[in-house]
Design an enzyme around this catalytic site. Structure first.
Site, PDB file in Angstrom:
ATOM      1  N   SER A 251       5.090  25.690  46.525  1.00 48.98           N
ATOM      2  CA  SER A 251       3.867  26.522  45.866  1.00 48.98           C
ATOM      3  C   SER A 251       2.528  26.097  46.418  1.00 48.98           C
ATOM      4  O   SER A 251       2.319  26.027  47.718  1.00 48.98           O
ATOM      5  CB  SER A 251       3.947  26.700  44.435  1.00 48.98           C
ATOM      6  N   ASP A 422       7.885  36.898  44.505  1.00 54.78           N
ATOM      7  CA  ASP A 422       8.797  36.096  43.736  1.00 54.78           C
ATOM      8  C   ASP A 422       8.763  35.939  42.235  1.00 54.78           C
ATOM      9  O   ASP A 422       9.160  34.859  41.678  1.00 54.78           O
ATOM     10  CB  ASP A 422       8.889  34.792  44.680  1.00 54.78           C
ATOM     11  N   HIS A 454      10.112  32.185  42.031  1.00 50.14           N
ATOM     12  CA  HIS A 454       9.424  31.244  42.361  1.00 50.14           C
ATOM     13  C   HIS A 454       9.955  29.833  42.281  1.00 50.14           C
ATOM     14  O   HIS A 454       9.865  28.899  43.066  1.00 50.14           O
ATOM     15  CB  HIS A 454       8.041  31.160  41.557  1.00 50.14           C
TER      16      HIS A 454
END
Ligand SMILES: *[C@@H]1O[C@H](CO)[C@@H](O)[C@H](O)[C@H]1NC(C)=O
Ligand SMILES: *[C@@H]1O[C@H](CO)[C@@H](O)[C@H](O)[C@H]1NC(C)=O
Ligand SMILES: *[C@@H]1O[C@H](CO)[C@@H](O)[C@H](O)[C@H]1NC(C)=O
Length: 514
Positions: A251, A422, A454
């Site tokens: 991320s 996502d 994610h």
């Protein structure tokens, strides 16, 4: 599954060199909210766990928000903690703070290693044992019956998902509650990767390292972190027989590294120390969700809590401003709405107006500063030799947010999803690496997994196998920087069948609803 032969080969290799193949050390870089943070106030001798400390999350939310909030300097647009309040991502270098996010407390036999005083620079840290004790008793009592157990699972799942901007929804937790273990699974972070590597002979803190940071800050305020990271990479390299490092980031860790590549280190330095960068769920160009954090805040799935209660801290973080879609990237069109209030809409070109209407001019200062000093230049190739990008697609992801004149800006909006992303990061941002494809010196592979969200990419078997394969593979000979590259185009790799045709990739920003 890993091919059988490869598995055999890998199992036979637990030393640094095996049949001429190097074992590359791995450094983990976490995302927004995924570093454990500790703090102390005034002359307190101890660091206390701050993020994510479950009891505080559930029972003392307002004090958590207050402690996590930054102050914005209106003239510079930079941020600072209150005088005498020190916040720190302890345990730099050690991956144990990244296996899971819970800083303390573990009534179920779960595998989180506890941080010790040595993780906070040798200073003692202190946990609020009275709180801890009370909570332990409460939960144990509730655990006596199934209904109680469900309740506990629900609370934990919700409270602990604080780190999880990906929005695993409450209903998902409800589904999983039958097995509390599954709820715990959601708070595992790099644990699966660390365990996978350990099974192949890796050792935590020797050839698996962790680089947590104060995720509230954007790269313009991470100077000290970058210095430490550079040193960590150099040390890890030299302590592992001069074997180049593989960086694995999740991320926000990815744009944080992109800044490092582009603005902190040189191409020669990268060639010397970095074998590859594995990017998991990267918001290269931000995510629309952050704009909502600025407007009305986000409850991060804590039940019965309104976003507004968490807004003071979320609004004050440079990272949140930094992850707002930038007009300079051209991935969001000027007229495209991010926020709608009745018939009025705000897009990437309207941030000044938006912050004015919010009555939060410091937010605009914050944004201007990160935009000026830290916005990613996506046309600039990161110039690491290998970049492997993994991400989920086809998961409904926030596209824009709709308020009414009365609900703006203090009530939670209606979220209108885009078709693709996502679940946290919009697909156009996940795939913004295509903007830097033209680099001659970077072998880019990308792997899009339909239906994976994610967090799923952190534990997807295909991702774990790829990384295992990569860290034991021999590095291809590097094309010299001054000659023509032998990578005329980025390779699309691994025959997973998940690759998305370029054309589809270009069709961005279509809107749908959950
Ligand atoms: C804001 O930054 C300026 C320039 O660095 C500094 O002089 C001033 O004291 C800062 N203000 C606060 C409140 O920290
Ligand atoms: C939690 O409570 C149980 C039962 O009272 C006790 O046995 C256990 O030691 C407590 N755990 C901690 C870490 O205090
Ligand atoms: C790019 O990297 C992948 C994964 O390591 C590898 O399989 C592939 O051969 C590389 N391509 C080139 C051109 O080196």
């Amino acid at each position: 599954m890993m091919p059988f032969l490869l598995a055999l080969f890998v199992l036979g290799c637990s030393v640094i060199h095996c049949g001429g193949v190097s074992k590359h050390p791995v450094i983990l870089v976490p995302g927004l909210g995924a570093s454990q943070l500790w703090h102390k106030k005034g002359k307190e001798p101890f660091y206390r766990s701050l993020w994510v400390y479950p009891h505080k999350t559930i029972f003392k939310l307002d004090s958590l928000v207050e402690d996590m909030k930054l102050n914005v300097n209106s003239s510079t647009g930079s941020t600072f903690d209150d005088r005498g309040h020190t916040v720190k991502a302890c345990g730099f270098g050690n991956p144990k703070s990244l296996t899971g996010l819970v800083t303390s407390w573990n009534p179920f036999a779960n595998p989180y290693p506890k941080m010790t005083s040595s993780d906070c620079d040798g200073e003692e840290f202190y946990e609020d044992d009275s709180d801890f004790d009370g909570m332990n008793k409460t939960f144990l009592k509730m655990l006596h019956n199934k209904k109680g157990a469900n309740h506990v699972g629900h609370w934990l799942g919700a409270g602990l998902s604080l780190f999880d901007f990906c929005g695993s929804k409450i209903k998902d937790y409800a589904k999983k509650i039958a097995g509390i273990k599954n709820t715990w699974k959601n708070v595992h972070y790099f644990k699966d990767l660390i365990h996978t590597l350990e099974k192949k002979g890796y050792r935590a803190n020797v050839d698996i390292k962790g680089a947590p940071y104060d995720f509230r800050k954007a790269p313009n305020e991470l100077t000290e972190y970058y210095r430490s990271l550079k040193r960590l990479i150099e040390d890890t390299f030299s302590k592992n027989g001069n074997s180049k490092v593989v960086l694995v980031a999740h991320s926000n860790g990815n744009p944080v590294l992109l800044y490092f590549y582009n603005s902190v280190v040189t191409a020669e330095w990268k060639d010397k120390y970095i074998r590859a960068h594995v990017a998991l769920g990267p918001p290269w160009a931000g995510a629309t969700k952050t704009v909502k954090l600025m407007v009305s805040g986000d409850s991060v799935n804590i039940p019965f809590v309104k976003g507004k209660r968490l807004r003071p801290m979320q609004r004050s973080w440079p990272t949140v401003a930094w992850l707002m879609p930038s007009p300079s990237h051209g991935l969001w069109k000027e007229g495209e709405p991010l926020i709608k209030v009745d018939h009025y809409s705000y897009g990437v070109g309207d941030y000044r107006h938006l912050f004015d209407d919010l009555g939060y001019p410091d937010g605009y200062r914050l944004w201007q500063t990160v935009e000026r000093e830290a916005v990613a230049d996506l046309s600039k190739p990161p110039e690491v030799r290998e970049l492997h990008v993994f991400y989920g697609i086809n998961v409904p992801t926030a596209g824009h947010f709709v308020y009414t004149r009365t609900s703006f800006p203090d009530s939670d909006p209606k979220t209108v999803d885009e078709r693709d992303g996502d679940g946290t990061v919009n697909r156009r941002s996940l795939e913004a690496f295509k903007k830097f494809r033209s680099s001659k010196f970077t072998n880019i592979t990308h792997h899009a997994y339909p239906g994976k969200d994610h967090m799923d990419v952190l534990r997807d078997q295909r991702v774990l196998s790829f990384i295992t394969n990569l860290v034991f593979s021999k590095e291809p000979a590097l094309p010299p920087r001054h000659e023509k590259s032998r990578f005329p185009n980025a390779a699309s790799c691994c025959g997973s069948g998940w690759q998305v045709p370029m054309l589809t990739v270009m069709v961005l920003g279509l809107v749908s609803t959950v």
